[in-house]
Design a protein around this motif. Structure first.
Motif, PDB file in Angstrom:
ATOM      1  N   TYR A  35       7.160  14.321   4.086  1.00 40.22           N
ATOM      2  CA  TYR A  35       6.664  13.802   5.363  1.00 40.22           C
ATOM      3  C   TYR A  35       6.773  12.287   5.473  1.00 40.22           C
ATOM      4  CZ  TYR A  35       5.220  18.379   6.820  1.00 40.22           C
ATOM      5  OH  TYR A  35       5.246  19.690   7.202  1.00 40.22           O
ATOM      6  N   GLU A  36       6.840  11.617   4.337  1.00 38.68           N
ATOM      7  CA  GLU A  36       6.931  10.163   4.380  1.00 38.68           C
ATOM      8  C   GLU A  36       8.363   9.724   4.678  1.00 38.68           C
ATOM      9  OE1 GLU A  36       4.349   6.860   2.029  1.00 38.68           O
ATOM     10  OE2 GLU A  36       5.404   8.342   0.830  1.00 38.68           O
ATOM     11  N   SER A  37       9.322  10.466   4.143  1.00 34.49           N
ATOM     12  CA  SER A  37      10.683   9.938   4.277  1.00 34.49           C
ATOM     13  C   SER A  37      11.724  10.914   4.821  1.00 34.49           C
ATOM     14  CB  SER A  37      11.161   9.389   2.929  1.00 34.49           C
ATOM     15  OG  SER A  37      11.046  10.362   1.930  1.00 34.49           O
ATOM     16  N   VAL A  85      11.100  13.922   6.913  1.00 32.02           N
ATOM     17  CA  VAL A  85      10.822  14.464   8.237  1.00 32.02           C
ATOM     18  C   VAL A  85      10.414  13.309   9.136  1.00 32.02           C
ATOM     19  CG1 VAL A  85       9.335  15.981   9.584  1.00 32.02           C
ATOM     20  CG2 VAL A  85      10.059  16.657   7.296  1.00 32.02           C
ATOM     21  N   PRO A  92       0.104  18.589  -8.824  1.00 33.09           N
ATOM     22  CA  PRO A  92       0.499  17.249  -8.369  1.00 33.09           C
ATOM     23  C   PRO A  92       1.965  17.163  -7.953  1.00 33.09           C
ATOM     24  CG  PRO A  92      -0.613  17.136 -10.503  1.00 33.09           C
ATOM     25  CD  PRO A  92      -0.452  18.586 -10.180  1.00 33.09           C
ATOM     26  N   LYS A  93       2.810  17.963  -8.588  1.00 30.71           N
ATOM     27  CA  LYS A  93       4.232  17.926  -8.236  1.00 30.71           C
ATOM     28  C   LYS A  93       4.452  18.485  -6.833  1.00 30.71           C
ATOM     29  CE  LYS A  93       6.510  17.812 -12.700  1.00 30.71           C
ATOM     30  NZ  LYS A  93       5.301  17.852 -13.568  1.00 30.71           N
ATOM     31  N   VAL A  94       3.665  19.498  -6.485  1.00 29.41           N
ATOM     32  CA  VAL A  94       3.751  20.057  -5.132  1.00 29.41           C
ATOM     33  C   VAL A  94       3.274  19.005  -4.118  1.00 29.41           C
ATOM     34  CG1 VAL A  94       2.831  21.830  -3.571  1.00 29.41           C
ATOM     35  CG2 VAL A  94       3.516  22.438  -5.903  1.00 29.41           C
ATOM     36  N   MET A  95       2.169  18.319  -4.473  1.00 29.07           N
ATOM     37  CA  MET A  95       1.679  17.234  -3.605  1.00 29.07           C
ATOM     38  C   MET A  95       2.744  16.169  -3.422  1.00 29.07           C
ATOM     39  SD  MET A  95      -2.182  16.622  -5.027  1.00 29.07           S
ATOM     40  CE  MET A  95      -2.371  15.084  -4.114  1.00 29.07           C
ATOM     41  N   ASP A  96       3.350  15.759  -4.537  1.00 28.99           N
ATOM     42  CA  ASP A  96       4.396  14.728  -4.466  1.00 28.99           C
ATOM     43  C   ASP A  96       5.510  15.147  -3.514  1.00 28.99           C
ATOM     44  OD1 ASP A  96       3.015  13.261  -6.349  1.00 28.99           O
ATOM     45  OD2 ASP A  96       4.274  13.868  -8.038  1.00 28.99           O
ATOM     46  N   TYR A 135       5.384  17.268  -0.970  1.00 31.46           N
ATOM     47  CA  TYR A 135       4.964  17.219   0.440  1.00 31.46           C
ATOM     48  C   TYR A 135       4.895  15.784   0.950  1.00 31.46           C
ATOM     49  CZ  TYR A 135       3.798  22.171   0.899  1.00 31.46           C
ATOM     50  OH  TYR A 135       3.876  23.525   0.987  1.00 31.46           O
ATOM     51  N   ILE A 136       4.345  14.905   0.114  1.00 31.34           N
ATOM     52  CA  ILE A 136       4.212  13.502   0.544  1.00 31.34           C
ATOM     53  C   ILE A 136       5.593  12.912   0.805  1.00 31.34           C
ATOM     54  CG2 ILE A 136       3.509  11.188  -0.188  1.00 31.34           C
ATOM     55  CD1 ILE A 136       1.267  12.686  -1.857  1.00 31.34           C
TER      56      ILE A 136
END
Lengths: 124, 196
Positions: free
Chosen positions: B38-40, B42, B28-32, B34-35
């Motif tokens: 890309y959300e803020s 890139v 989940p930390k890896v998911m966090d 990435y999110i």
């Protein structure tokens, strides 16, 4: 000629970020993060996922008008990811159904915030 | 029809995540991370820097049009969905606009994640059939003598537009130029406006 004034913060500012929210609900960002993390971990291959996404969107579009309001890109994304993991045997046929039912059966008031799985708060 | 289709889709996402986390297939930390990235972190500003550099550096412009992936990589922009980047130049005669008719392929590393209209079935089908009308709806009216080309992100190719440099910007620095470049111009549904 005067030097142009460039807004960096105001409404006329250029898109420092996306210019709009990429995700309208938290689950959309989780579905996105799942696919990207699974690709990075080598569990799925991006191009295979993309083909599944294309197929899923194609099925939806064949059954709906282009302006149908039930359209949800991220729902297609979630469905495609589930299907791919099923096809690859990573998950079993009813794994997600069963777990969804379990999650739905949680006590009311259970903290549904799943931004961090390392702990679950029970503040009631 | 599965029994869970009556449950909200958010629950299926949560269920899938919890199964995969349990089996140590995702962290989940890896998911966090990435999110958040890309959300803020890139976004289209990366693409704007690429465009501004191409406007002031003719050699970079040539490299960019010849091999987009390598040229944006020089600026440190790389990642999934940007492995086969093709940059198309808009001129007074030819106007390119980008779509992915099959899904929503988009060069994340330079433009961030796509806006919702880019993913909509209506945009994806109509921009091919009636590009002039769709561009008009976005507020862009092109002369009848301008050729419109629709670049469809089929196969593994991703497109980004190198818009025309607006008039009256000769005295601007590369940084000031980058501030003028919008995401919409890099998708091809707008032009870059000069300084106000």
């Amino acid at each position: 000629m005067t030097t142009p004034q460039l807004d960096v913060e105001g409404p006329a500012a250029p898109p420092r970020r996306n210019g709009e929210l990429a995700f309208s609900e938290p689950w959309e960002s989780r579905a996105f993060g799942l696919a990207v993390a699974l690709d990075a971990a080598g569990v799925i291959e991006w191009e295979t996922f993309r083909q599944q996404l294309i197929a899923t969107i194609g099925v939806w579009e064949a059954a709906h008008a282009p302006d149908d309001e039930s359209w949800s890109y991220w729902r297609c994304w979630q469905d495609a990811l589930e299907q791919l993991l099923l096809d690859q045997g990573v998950i079993g046929g009813d794994d997600v159904d069963l777990r969804s039912e379990q999650l739905a059966a949680r006590a009311p008031g259970h903290d549904h915030d799943h931004g961090d799985h390392s702990h679950h708060r029970h503040d009631h | 029809m599965s029994i869970s289709e009556r449950l909200p889709i958010s629950m299926r996402t949560e269920a899938l995540e919890s199964i995969l986390v349990e089996r140590s297939l995702v962290d989940p930390k890896v998911m966090d991370a990435y999110i958040k990235m890309y959300e803020s972190d890139v976004g289209p500003l990366n693409g704007a820097k690429v465009v501004a550099k191409a406007w002031v550096d003719p050699e970079f412009r040539e490299r960019l049009l010849a091999d987009g992936t390598a040229a944006v990589g020089e600026l440190g922009f790389k990642g999934p969905q940007t492995e086969h980047l093709e940059v198309l130049e808009n001129t007074g005669e030819v106007h390119n606009v980008v779509v992915c008719t099959l899904c929503s392929c988009y060069p994340w590393a330079v433009l961030g994640l796509p806006p919702s209209w880019y993913k909509d079935p209506a945009y994806r089908s109509r921009i091919v059939r009636e590009p002039r009308a769709v561009l008009h709806e976005f507020g862009l009216d092109l002369g009848a003598d301008v050729e419109i080309r629709v670049a469809d992100s089929v196969s593994e190719c991703r497109y980004m537009i190198l818009p025309e440099r607006p008039a009256g910007t000769d005295d601007l620095s590369e940084e000031e130029l980058a501030a003028l470049v919008t995401r919409d111009a890099m998708v091809g549904i707008a032009k870059v406006a000069g300084p106000q």
